[in-house]
Design a protein around this motif. Structure first.
Motif, mmCIF file in Angstrom:
data_model
loop_
_atom_site.group_PDB
_atom_site.id
_atom_site.type_symbol
_atom_site.label_atom_id
_atom_site.label_comp_id
_atom_site.label_asym_id
_atom_site.label_seq_id
_atom_site.Cartn_x
_atom_site.Cartn_y
_atom_site.Cartn_z
ATOM 1 N N SER A 191 10.802 9.221 -4.345
ATOM 2 C CA SER A 191 10.601 8.766 -3.027
ATOM 3 C C SER A 191 9.729 9.857 -2.228
ATOM 4 O O SER A 191 10.068 10.828 -1.928
ATOM 5 N N PRO A 228 12.841 11.386 5.168
ATOM 6 C CA PRO A 228 14.570 11.209 4.761
ATOM 7 C C PRO A 228 15.197 10.569 5.984
ATOM 8 O O PRO A 228 16.318 10.393 5.893
ATOM 9 N N THR A 244 18.434 7.944 5.868
ATOM 10 C CA THR A 244 19.078 7.455 4.618
ATOM 11 C C THR A 244 20.148 8.090 4.628
ATOM 12 O O THR A 244 20.633 9.188 5.275
ATOM 13 N N HIS A 292 14.278 12.273 -0.789
ATOM 14 C CA HIS A 292 13.222 11.651 -0.033
ATOM 15 C C HIS A 292 12.355 12.933 0.397
ATOM 16 O O HIS A 292 12.780 13.781 0.822
ATOM 17 N N ASP A 333 9.163 12.987 1.722
ATOM 18 C CA ASP A 333 8.608 13.025 3.087
ATOM 19 C C ASP A 333 7.010 13.531 2.885
ATOM 20 O O ASP A 333 6.496 14.268 3.633
ATOM 21 N N TYR A 350 3.679 5.303 2.443
ATOM 22 C CA TYR A 350 4.925 5.915 1.720
ATOM 23 C C TYR A 350 5.232 5.094 0.475
ATOM 24 O O TYR A 350 5.340 3.897 0.578
ATOM 25 N N ALA A 359 7.743 4.662 -3.210
ATOM 26 C CA ALA A 359 9.081 4.985 -3.970
ATOM 27 C C ALA A 359 9.251 4.337 -5.096
ATOM 28 O O ALA A 359 8.765 3.106 -5.121
#
Length: 503
Positions: free
Chosen positions: A104, A108, A111, A117, A119, A262, A264
């Motif tokens: 991911s 963050p 979450t 994550h 970032d 972004y 994931a």
């Protein structure tokens, strides 16, 4: 067969006689070896005695049923460097056994597990690679691989899907042994899902399942991929999926302004209908997993830190964003715009996809750096899976006579320093396949005509293989050869691209 150490005492009688006649077809090597050969190896040996590859004349004994060839010649680092195009690289854990987050780049904030994550927004041109397998899932459930894209902007984003392919191990592209080299003009030859995916992208393809554009409203998410990895009905409950894409994120409309997104990659088991049937997870369920889930377990082996100099070296698998998706280079002599072919019987080799402790005496590590990664995953993109190598060789014959030259992609024994004074090959080769994938060859043929050929290669480590190309160069003639491929997943580095002048 058990590998033998390379520093055993060499004992052999070699007689290499060249028959009269022009060109590579006129060369015949006769080799007499003092070796106790088992029947299977003896049959292979008989075939090698008349091979046209010059390395066949250099095979020497390294122990019972094993022969070593040391390829003398210059080994050079590869000119150029990786470009700056990022690549989302999801390959850890390779074997997925639980639901969770695979990779991911999301922020963050908000979450349940911020450390899952990284970032790191992607913007403009970038590539994506996801390569995961399952084995014996609980109750034979189907695992889904999801790739979620989020638009953090206050206006719509268009994600252009320039090239894209996603294949299952079964039934799309099973791991199967192939001939060492076979023509592959239409991509019908493959030996694994990752290999087939990068081949399709190299040819500029986009599978029909993928739209040309994905429109993402402001501050919303969309699924770029939501595909199963089924095992039901398979004799062995093992399957995998490999996905490769070339993407470009822009602000909506006709604007060419790059836009942040972004991404994931996630793993989730199929949802069950009341009647017991399976269904694919929906966007809201993927979003919930991203917000509340942790990294998928169990993890792969923890890599060896770069500063460690002793003990076992573990590269580990990649989960991060690498910087670089293409290595373009002109292979020329220093200060010149051509590559003078070597003296007859000699070779010039350029290293490809070198890694730590495997630079073949050049000291060059080509593995892409990672802009972000998880602490328990690889420090670099070892193997450069999916990276495009685009190599141009302007071959020049400086002699006053016509000479025959070959161009070969081959996999010698992995070494940091050349312990025997050259690249090491073996007959029979080590058992495991180290390079399997498609290579594109473009060159000037007769009368200056441009030719393009595709070859699927399936090479074991240390295998003496036939050249991709054999051509005659007239005195003072220059002819261009281009070798182009996406480094295939499940290949193992390093390789070399060798130019050899035939004696």
């Amino acid at each position: 067969m058990k590998d033998r150490p390379l520093n055993l005492v060499i004992s052999i009688v070699i007689v290499a006689l060249s028959a009269l006649g022009g060109g590579l077809a006129g060369i015949l090597f006769r080799v007499a070896v003092v070796l106790p050969l088992q029947d299977g190896v003896r049959a292979e040996w008989a075939a090698w005695k008349s091979r046209e590859n010059p390395l066949a004349s250099q095979l020497v004994s390294a122990g019972e049923n094993v022969a070593i060839a040391v390829q003398k010649g210059e080994v050079r680092p590869l000119p150029g460097s990786l470009d700056e195009i990022p690549l989302f690289n999801s390959n850890s854990p390779e074997w997925v056994k639980e639901e969770g987050i695979l990779l991911s780049t999301f922020p963050p904030y908000g979450t349940y597990y911020p450390d899952a994550h990284l970032d790191y927004p992607l913007r403009g041109e970038f590539e994506l690679f996801a390569h995961h397998f399952v084995q014996n899932p609980p109750d034979g459930q189907t695992l889904y691989l999801g790739i979620l894209v989020y638009n953090p902007n206050l206006e719509a984003v268009t994600l252009e899907i320039d090239r894209a392919a996603s294949y299952l191990l079964e039934p799309d592209a099973p791991f199967q042994e192939k001939p060492p080299m076979v023509k592959n003009p239409d991509g019908a030859v493959y030996s694994g899902p990752g290999i087939r995916a990068v081949d399709a992208v190299m040819r500029g393809k986009r599978q029909p399942d993928f739209p040309r554009r994905l429109e993402i409203p402001p501050e919303e998410s969309r699924m770029l991929l939501n595909q199963p990895i089924p095992v039901k009905g398979l004799q062995r409950q093992v399957n995998g999926r490999s996905t490769f894409m070339r993407l470009n994120s822009k602000l909506g409309g006709d604007d060419d302004t790059p836009a942040d997104v972004y991404i994931a990659s996630l793993a989730m088991y199929a949802k069950i209908h009341p009647d017991g049937g399976e269904r694919a997870p929906e966007l809201i369920e993927w979003q919930r997993l991203l917000d509340t889930g942790n990294l998928a377990q169990p993890r792969d082996k923890v890599p060896t830190p770069p500063e460690q100099t002793g003990g076992q070296l573990i590269y580990s698998r990649v989960a991060g964003v690498q910087i670089g998706s293409k290595w373009e280079a002109d292979l020329v002599d220093s200060g010149r715009d051509t590559l003078a072919i070597p003296e007859p019987g000699r070779g010039i080799s350029y290293v490809v996809s070198t890694v730590r402790a495997g630079t073949l005496g050049t000291g060059q590590i080509q593995a892409a750096d990672l802009a972000v990664r998880y602490p328990d995953t690889a420090y670099q993109s070892h193997g450069n899976y999916g990276v495009r190598y685009d190599l141009t060789l302007p071959l020049f014959n400086p002699a006053e006579k016509t000479q025959v030259v070959t161009v070969t992609l081959e996999t010698p024994q992995k070494e940091e320093k050349l312990s025997e004074g050259g690249l090491i090959f073996r007959q029979p080769p080590w058992d495991f396949p180290y390079f399997r994938g498609t290579v594109r060859l473009r060159y000037q043929g007769g009368w200056g005509r441009e030719k393009t050929s595709y070859f699927h290669l399936w090479h074991r480590r240390g295998q003496i293989v036939d050249p991709l190309l054999t051509m005659k160069l007239k005195p003072q003639e220059t002819r261009r050869v281009e070798v182009d491929f996406r480094y295939p997943p499940d290949a193992t580095p390093p390789q070399v691209l060798t130019v050899r002048t035939v004696e």
